[in-house]
Scaffold this motif. Structure first.
Motif, short mmCIF file in Angstrom:
data_model
loop_
_atom_site.label_atom_id
_atom_site.label_comp_id
_atom_site.label_asym_id
_atom_site.label_seq_id
_atom_site.Cartn_x
_atom_site.Cartn_y
_atom_site.Cartn_z
N LYS A 117 0.81 -1.23 0.00
CA LYS A 117 0.00 0.00 0.00
C LYS A 117 0.83 1.27 0.00
CE LYS A 117 -3.76 -2.34 2.35
NZ LYS A 117 -4.53 -2.51 3.59
N ASP B 163 4.29 3.60 -1.35
CA ASP B 163 5.29 3.80 -2.40
C ASP B 163 6.54 4.37 -1.74
OD1 ASP B 163 6.53 3.97 -4.83
OD2 ASP B 163 5.29 5.59 -5.62
N HIS C 272 11.21 6.55 -8.38
CA HIS C 272 10.42 5.50 -7.74
C HIS C 272 11.33 4.30 -7.46
CE1 HIS C 272 6.30 7.04 -8.12
NE2 HIS C 272 6.75 7.64 -9.20
N SER D 190 7.77 -1.20 -8.00
CA SER D 190 6.98 -1.47 -9.20
C SER D 190 5.51 -1.60 -8.81
CB SER D 190 7.44 -2.77 -9.87
OG SER D 190 8.81 -2.71 -10.20
N GLN D 191 4.63 -1.19 -9.71
CA GLN D 191 3.19 -1.27 -9.44
C GLN D 191 2.57 -2.43 -10.23
OE1 GLN D 191 0.13 1.41 -11.22
NE2 GLN D 191 -0.03 2.17 -9.12
N SER E 96 -1.25 -4.33 -11.15
CA SER E 96 -2.71 -4.43 -11.10
C SER E 96 -3.09 -5.81 -11.61
CB SER E 96 -3.37 -3.33 -11.93
OG SER E 96 -2.96 -3.41 -13.28
N PRO F 205 -4.44 -1.53 -7.34
CA PRO F 205 -3.02 -1.80 -7.63
C PRO F 205 -2.18 -1.79 -6.35
CG PRO F 205 -3.91 -0.19 -9.17
CD PRO F 205 -4.95 -0.38 -8.10
N MET G 138 2.00 -1.87 -4.68
CA MET G 138 3.39 -1.53 -4.94
C MET G 138 4.27 -2.61 -4.30
SD MET G 138 2.87 1.30 -6.53
CE MET G 138 4.51 1.99 -6.68
N ALA H 260 4.63 0.33 -14.20
CA ALA H 260 3.38 -0.32 -13.81
C ALA H 260 3.15 -1.53 -14.71
CB ALA H 260 2.21 0.66 -13.93
#
Length: 198
Positions: free
Chosen positions: A15, A17, A51, A54-55, A57, A130, A132, A189
């Motif tokens: 949850k 980043d 960042h 990685s994200q 979904s 999504p 992280m 993503a």
């Protein structure tokens, strides 16, 4: 400069980043870092944020013979690492080994998956929000499924291994060479699509 790397332990839940900022070029001062010395010289740095995760979904469809209920979805992945915030090797690094892995919950909401045509391209159901995660080469998606005829309190646990590949363009954009296999890229993503057959 710092004499040694300054690191922090990190445990992720999916949850949050994590971003790391570095002073750019001449803003970093003569010693290569924005510090109290450069602050006293009234240097206000331009910061480059990167960042560190990685994200992902998730989308699922049912191409089997019967309606199925998805009772939950998780991602088994490394959830412990270290973040180096000062020193020569700044960045987030995942620890390795099963002791550092966990099932990160994506959804526990029951969702019916009606039978769809496998030739359709838009017949996936989005699952949860999504998440992280650490950038790795491989992950395991875990599905908890229920099908008509099973006892009401029973579920079938299905594991799906996932290996990450990237386009040549994305690899080069991220600073890699064509043909490299770094796995999931930091700051990118990914959409994982799973087809279930009853």
């Amino acid at each position: 400069t710092v004499a040694a790397d300054y690191t922090l332990p990190v445990t992720i839940t999916g949850k949050q980043d994590i971003l790391l900022a570095k002073a750019l070029g001449e803003d970093s001062g003569t010693d290569g870092a924005y510090s109290a010395k450069t602050a006293r010289a009234s240097i206000v740095p331009n910061l480059q944020f990167e960042h560190q995760m990685s994200q992902f979904s998730f989308n699922v469809r049912n191409c089997g013979s019967y309606a199925i209920t998805l009772k939950g979805l998780s991602l088994n992945t490394i959830n412990k690492g270290t973040l180096t915030v000062a020193g020569d090797s700044q960045g987030l690094v995942a620890l390795t080994g099963d002791a550092n892995k966990a099932d990160i919950e994506v959804s526990t909401t029951e969702q019916p998956l009606v039978k769809v045509d496998k030739l359709g391209s838009d017949n996936f159901t989005a699952i949860g929000q999504p998440i992280m995660v650490f950038s790795e080469n491989a992950y395991t998606v875990i599905l908890y499924l229920w099908q008509t005829g099973m006892e009401a309190n029973k579920v079938r646990k299905v594991t799906v291994p996932v290996t990450i590949t990237n386009s040549e363009e994305d690899l080069i954009d991220a600073g890699y060479q064509a043909g490299d296999t770094p796995g999931a890229l930091k700051g990118y993503a990914y959409e994982i699509k799973v087809t279930v057959y009853s």
